[in-house]
Write an enzyme that holds these catalytic residues in place. Sequence first.
Site, mmCIF file in Angstrom:
data_model
loop_
_atom_site.group_PDB
_atom_site.id
_atom_site.type_symbol
_atom_site.label_atom_id
_atom_site.label_comp_id
_atom_site.label_asym_id
_atom_site.label_seq_id
_atom_site.Cartn_x
_atom_site.Cartn_y
_atom_site.Cartn_z
ATOM 1 N N ASN A 217 4.916 13.397 28.875
ATOM 2 C CA ASN A 217 3.972 13.065 27.816
ATOM 3 C C ASN A 217 2.524 13.041 28.291
ATOM 4 O O ASN A 217 1.608 13.205 27.475
ATOM 5 C CB ASN A 217 4.312 11.699 27.208
ATOM 6 N N GLN B 252 8.792 14.782 23.803
ATOM 7 C CA GLN B 252 7.547 15.537 23.866
ATOM 8 C C GLN B 252 7.757 17.045 23.728
ATOM 9 O O GLN B 252 6.784 17.791 23.586
ATOM 10 C CB GLN B 252 6.838 15.251 25.194
ATOM 11 N N ALA C 251 10.697 11.489 15.420
ATOM 12 C CA ALA C 251 10.016 12.208 14.339
ATOM 13 C C ALA C 251 8.506 12.164 14.442
ATOM 14 O O ALA C 251 7.823 13.131 14.111
ATOM 15 C CB ALA C 251 10.445 11.636 12.982
ATOM 16 N N HIS C 252 7.948 11.047 14.906
ATOM 17 C CA HIS C 252 6.496 10.887 14.795
ATOM 18 C C HIS C 252 5.722 11.815 15.727
ATOM 19 O O HIS C 252 4.522 12.003 15.542
ATOM 20 C CB HIS C 252 6.092 9.426 15.028
ATOM 21 N N THR D 3 21.876 -0.397 7.916
ATOM 22 C CA THR D 3 21.551 0.461 6.791
ATOM 23 C C THR D 3 20.630 1.590 7.230
ATOM 24 O O THR D 3 19.621 1.359 7.894
ATOM 25 C CB THR D 3 20.869 -0.360 5.675
ATOM 26 N N CYS E 224 1.391 5.371 24.637
ATOM 27 C CA CYS E 224 2.455 4.397 24.405
ATOM 28 C C CYS E 224 2.320 3.170 25.304
ATOM 29 O O CYS E 224 3.023 2.183 25.115
ATOM 30 C CB CYS E 224 3.821 5.046 24.641
#
Length: 310
Positions: free
Chosen positions: A70, A98, A119-120, A159, A254
């Site tokens: 990253n 990455q 996903a982000h 869920t 991060c």
Amino acid sequence: RRRGDHLISVRTEHKAVLDPLARLGRRGYEVTLLEVEQHGSPRAGWLDPQRVADAIREDTSLVSIMLANNEIGVIQPLREIAVLCRDRGVTIHCDATQAVGKIPVDVQDLNVDLMSFTAHKIYGPKGVGALYVRQSRPAVRLEPQITGGGQQDGLRSGTLNVAGIVGFARALELCAQEMPAEPARLLALRNQLWKQLRHGVDNLQLCGPALEEAYNPSTAVRLPGNLDVAFGNVDGEALLLAMGDLAVSSGAACSSTDPGPSHVLLALGMTGDLARSTLRFGLGRFNTAEEVDIAAATVGAAVNRLRKLG
């Protein structure tokens, strides 16, 4: 754990892997972190598969290697490492966060047992990710960490975030549609940025592997949109503050709460002062050549101004 208590990873791995490994180490596991090519090498950050082969023991139960780093963008030889692991009967996990959406990624071609991604990093919704689990040759058996309702075949109860999952799938579809052309476009923008930074600022150092002149997915050793630069004689955090609205990162985004120098850059053999002088540029889908010009000029002016201040 039936095979043994020995785990293998890399010093430049993401904290999302290193921290859980450290916790397992406190619980009785033995963790081996492998060294990589050092700063200044055209393959800086690259992991020699032979290091993995030499580290595997009879009691090794897992090898975890990220596909692309990253911070410095180095692409690891996962295919070769996976073959070594398969031949020795060791499960291999790959953090592909990455890499997915930025370069072609095929779990069958890589031959990995487990692969995680999110996903982000590909313009999808935050808070949703995926774990590929090999189902044959033989199947990988996992013990659930979250139990309750038995969702997702009993591996992760709770869920499901349906909206996030749908958004994730659509983000992947868009990346796949753009894949033939987007890596080459980003590589050209990245190289343009590096050229302009070198023209406007003296004494720059490239962090990570050498920059390719053209994109070839079969030989690439660096993510096409990644650039990590050490400016020297200037603090990266001060440089960030001096650049207004330009969105770049010093170290790993991060780990923004960690004031210390990047563990990745230190693992390359860089000094703490040099590591603190770095900025990481990530070029993406919405960036243009005009924005690269603005970024290079903004960074150059800020670096030169701070150097004059001493």
